[in-house]
Design an enzyme around this catalytic site. Structure first.
Site, mmCIF file in Angstrom:
data_model
loop_
_atom_site.group_PDB
_atom_site.id
_atom_site.type_symbol
_atom_site.label_atom_id
_atom_site.label_comp_id
_atom_site.label_asym_id
_atom_site.label_seq_id
_atom_site.Cartn_x
_atom_site.Cartn_y
_atom_site.Cartn_z
ATOM 1 N N ASP A 149 6.601 40.039 -48.867
ATOM 2 C CA ASP A 149 7.226 38.725 -48.989
ATOM 3 C C ASP A 149 6.811 38.023 -50.284
ATOM 4 O O ASP A 149 7.391 37.006 -50.658
ATOM 5 C CB ASP A 149 6.901 37.853 -47.773
ATOM 6 C CG ASP A 149 5.402 37.727 -47.557
ATOM 7 O OD1 ASP A 149 4.724 37.147 -48.421
ATOM 8 O OD2 ASP A 149 4.912 38.223 -46.524
ATOM 9 N N ASP A 202 -2.434 43.133 -46.178
ATOM 10 C CA ASP A 202 -1.378 42.298 -45.591
ATOM 11 C C ASP A 202 -0.303 43.175 -44.948
ATOM 12 O O ASP A 202 0.865 42.822 -44.918
ATOM 13 C CB ASP A 202 -0.772 41.412 -46.695
ATOM 14 C CG ASP A 202 0.206 40.387 -46.146
ATOM 15 O OD1 ASP A 202 -0.020 39.882 -45.035
ATOM 16 O OD2 ASP A 202 1.213 40.096 -46.832
ATOM 17 N N TYR A 252 -1.095 30.930 -43.796
ATOM 18 C CA TYR A 252 -1.383 32.358 -43.684
ATOM 19 C C TYR A 252 -1.887 32.906 -45.016
ATOM 20 O O TYR A 252 -2.936 33.559 -45.089
ATOM 21 C CB TYR A 252 -0.131 33.121 -43.232
ATOM 22 C CG TYR A 252 -0.326 34.616 -43.160
ATOM 23 C CD1 TYR A 252 -0.762 35.219 -41.991
ATOM 24 C CD2 TYR A 252 -0.111 35.428 -44.274
ATOM 25 C CE1 TYR A 252 -0.972 36.591 -41.930
ATOM 26 C CE2 TYR A 252 -0.324 36.784 -44.232
ATOM 27 C CZ TYR A 252 -0.750 37.364 -43.053
ATOM 28 O OH TYR A 252 -0.959 38.717 -43.008
ATOM 29 N N GLU A 294 3.747 48.012 -51.792
ATOM 30 C CA GLU A 294 4.641 47.708 -50.662
ATOM 31 C C GLU A 294 5.555 48.902 -50.450
ATOM 32 O O GLU A 294 6.172 49.403 -51.377
ATOM 33 C CB GLU A 294 5.440 46.427 -50.981
ATOM 34 C CG GLU A 294 6.647 46.157 -50.103
ATOM 35 C CD GLU A 294 6.296 45.961 -48.636
ATOM 36 O OE1 GLU A 294 5.397 45.160 -48.326
ATOM 37 O OE2 GLU A 294 6.950 46.622 -47.783
ATOM 38 N N GLN A 316 11.939 49.883 -40.973
ATOM 39 C CA GLN A 316 11.847 48.829 -39.977
ATOM 40 C C GLN A 316 13.112 47.976 -39.958
ATOM 41 O O GLN A 316 13.954 48.076 -40.846
ATOM 42 C CB GLN A 316 10.637 47.938 -40.292
ATOM 43 C CG GLN A 316 10.674 47.340 -41.696
ATOM 44 C CD GLN A 316 9.314 46.907 -42.203
ATOM 45 O OE1 GLN A 316 8.451 46.546 -41.420
ATOM 46 N NE2 GLN A 316 9.109 46.936 -43.509
#
Lengths: 294, 294
Positions: free
Chosen positions: A130, A204, A106, A149, A77
């Site tokens: 993050d 997430d 969030y 991740e 990405q």
């Protein structure tokens, strides 16, 4: 120079009741915009910094972005970290505003809005590069948190520029956590096969999911696959948390809720509408759990 | 018809990863907008409904407004009540987004963020025609609340269309409150002369103040006049609450804080940054009190 001209013009514009905003760019000066209360600020096209990031429901909004902090393409990405004057650093993955470092709303919402007890629990985080969720849960003395991740470059960027992660991403392993740099689908399949079970699974992943494998031929099938596997690795009394979408996309939310009726086992869910300040639109978060056995 | 065409196009646009938003207008059909993830939604010019209401710091933002509920000019200002899909009815006074009916965050903040005890207290509200503050304080068993609102038409519009006010504006007088339809300056002067004192003064005047008298020749002098008079009618241990401005207008906020040093008596202040969801920017609220006598 510009500064002197600006000062001279200031009183004239003020007399006319106009509002001023000044944007400073490193090395190449600044732009002062005077806006008539009854007019529209002009759209800046081809600027060095893109300040326009539409909301999920397709409205045009301009962010107070002054600086590009990080801008790299990973194999998965585009990763941008931009500096918002009011919100601080803001991470944008392939055009999608993900998280702002000043913004705990969030993270709080996707952890169950302060109503859960994480101490001594087994937790699985899907995505979350993050580090915001990991950092907050680690403070709550869990037994073990596993974060999966896919994109090492998100972790690298956030470690350097996002306050959200504290020092939790400095190492991929800690006393009560581990970070796996992997596609979460094969990891979930492995865990399901091993019959591993978690107290909490927190999804997430980015709103439009990304994956390395080609077995998902539509977004909904992909979502259902993740959901099915997540529920499989959830204890009977465990909870699955995830973001939905903006509150205005009622059709997408209904479709998502329909998927919840098509899983391998019956589930129940609740939803909460939360204001994540930097999103500039209200956001829906879901809690999903296995239906009690009769 | 439109619906059929829309359905036919849907799959094509979806293939290209575009986001859809549909706006429906009463009687004259609907507009489907497809937005390319990497492009900008087009600005709609000359539409029947103005969806663009710039933030206080001059950024362009598009609201999810579908309907004009009320649009009248009073002797003092233009009053618009518009329907936002996610926020509900929203009142806009002379172009300034004032309050949204779903949004308690503003009212809560300007009442001291839940840290005050209003029971048995004397309260003065300046402005506040939407009735939000009055409605919330009346629930807290005050001794007496006096609200001074200049514009009967704001009250009329809000009474009819804004949930914020409950039934508190149905009558201008209740057991523990009264609403005066007057310019607040002469009222404050009268109270100061009579040595009336309040536990709380809440300044909820519009960000750009309006007034009938001509003695204020600049916004700052007007603000200082209101401040001076408000502090005069405040008990020694009383508190004055007001909104400041958006967090990005640091210059305006500094100027305001400078004014606080130029009042007839020394004061101290604190400020709080609050997210009022519908504002789409963070907002600063002030608490001001008389400095303790040495």
């Amino acid at each position: 120079d510009g500064e002197t001209i600006l000062k001279g013009l200031q009183s004239i514009f003020q007399e006319q009741g106009m509002t001023k905003s000044v944007h400073t760019w490193q090395d190449h000066g600044y732009l002062a915009t005077y806006i008539n209360k009854n007019g529209l600020p002009p759209i800046v096209r081809g600027g060095a910094i893109d300040r326009y990031w539409p909301t999920a429901d397709g409205r045009l909004v301009e962010y107070d972005i002054d600086k590009v902090v990080y801008d790299e393409d990973s194999p998965y990405q585009n990763i941008k970290i931009l500096l918002s004057k009011q919100f601080g650093n803001i991470i944008i993955l392939s055009g999608d505003v993900n998280l702002v470092e000043s913004d705990l709303a969030y993270t709080r919402a996707i952890m169950g809005s302060g109503k859960e007890d994480y101490s001594g629990k087994d937790v699985l985080i899907l995505g979350g590069g993050d580090g915001g969720i990991l950092c907050e849960i680690v403070k709550l003395k869990p037994k073990m948190v596993t974060m999966v991740e896919i994109d090492q470059m998100v972790i690298d960027g956030c470690k350097k520029y996002m306050k959200t992660c504290g020092d939790v991403l400095d190492n991929l392993k800690g006393d009560c956590y581990q970070v796996l740099i992997e596609d979460c689908i094969p990891v979930l399949k492995r865990y399901a096969k091993e019959r591993r079970e978690f107290d909490y699974v927190i999804n997430d992943l980015t709103a439009v999911p990304i994956s390395t494998s080609l077995e998902e031929d539509s977004t909904w099938e992909f979502l259902r696959l993740i959901l099915d596997l997540s529920i499989k690795v959830l204890k009977q009394d465990g909870k699955y948390f995830t973001q939905g979408n903006c509150v205005n996309l009622t059709e997408a939310l209904s479709l998502y809720e329909e998927q919840l009726g098509c899983l391998y086992c019956p589930v129940e869910f609740s939803k909460e509408i939360v204001c994540v300040p930097s999103y500039l639109e209200l956001w829906v978060f879901y809690t999903v759990w296995k239906k009690a056995k009769p």
